[in-house]
Design an enzyme around this catalytic site. Structure first.
Site, PDB file in Angstrom:
ATOM      1  N   ASP A 126       0.966  -1.138  -0.117  1.00 53.89           N
ATOM      2  CA  ASP A 126       0.026   0.094   0.253  1.00 53.89           C
ATOM      3  C   ASP A 126       0.845   1.217  -0.022  1.00 53.89           C
ATOM      4  OD1 ASP A 126      -2.694  -1.329   0.254  1.00 53.89           O
ATOM      5  OD2 ASP A 126      -2.501  -1.600   2.207  1.00 53.89           O
ATOM      6  N   ASP A 144      -6.852  -1.650  -4.298  1.00 52.43           N
ATOM      7  CA  ASP A 144      -8.141  -1.362  -3.346  1.00 52.43           C
ATOM      8  C   ASP A 144      -8.931  -0.113  -3.763  1.00 52.43           C
ATOM      9  OD1 ASP A 144      -6.704  -2.996  -1.541  1.00 52.43           O
ATOM     10  OD2 ASP A 144      -5.415  -1.360  -0.546  1.00 52.43           O
TER      11      ASP A 144
END
Length: 169
Positions: A126, A144
């Protein structure tokens, strides 16, 4: 012959968008891994947005990140199952129904993008951090974002089809 006809009329061509999302997701993660240090924020919009490398063993937005390790394989199996089910749904979706096909393609691309990370690294990479003051949203990535936008669009499409059914009665 029926298979050829169904391929021509189905929305499976939207898998190209899924493929592009997977490539974009993996490319951005490659760049981030090459240029960022874990936990060190780089301000993009001060007071709101940073680039910050984080490793997530959980699901989207760090859900179940501290669950003890089973989630790597559990979420991998779930990603494969969901991607297969949504691909089957896409195959039954008429090509002209982009309001259904677009969100399905987004979720498939996002699920596979994060699946690749889980299989390669044991965690998801991330790098987008949204914050304000002391409040910080869990770091996330392109995959995401695609899953989230796709899920919202699917919910909206479901509401739209529900209203259409109610109007037809």
């Amino acid at each position: 012959m029926a298979t050829s006809t169904s391929r021509q009329t189905s929305a499976l061509n939207w898998l190209l968008l899924s493929g592009l999302l997977i490539v974009l997701d993996q490319w951005t993660k490659h760049v981030v891994l090459a240029h960022l240090q874990e936990g060190v924020p780089i301000p993009v919009i001060p007071g709101f947005l940073n680039w910050m490398l984080a490793f997530n063993t959980g699901a989207a937005f760090s859900f179940l990140a501290d669950a003890g390790g089973w989630q790597r394989w559990g979420f991998s199996v779930l990603a494969v199952a969901i991607s297969l089910a949504l691909t089957a749904w896409l195959a039954r979706t008429p090509r002209r129904d982009w309001l259904t096909a677009l969100p399905l393609a987004l979720v498939i691309g996002g699920a596979i993008g994060n699946l690749i990370d889980r299989l390669r690294f044991g965690h998801v990479v991330d790098f987008v951090q949204v914050y304000h003051g002391d409040w910080t949203f869990p770091a996330f990535n392109v995959a995401d974002s695609a899953i989230s936008v796709g899920a919202v669009l699917l919910a909206l499409a479901s509401l739209r089809s529900g209203k259409a059914e109610d109007a037809g009665r």
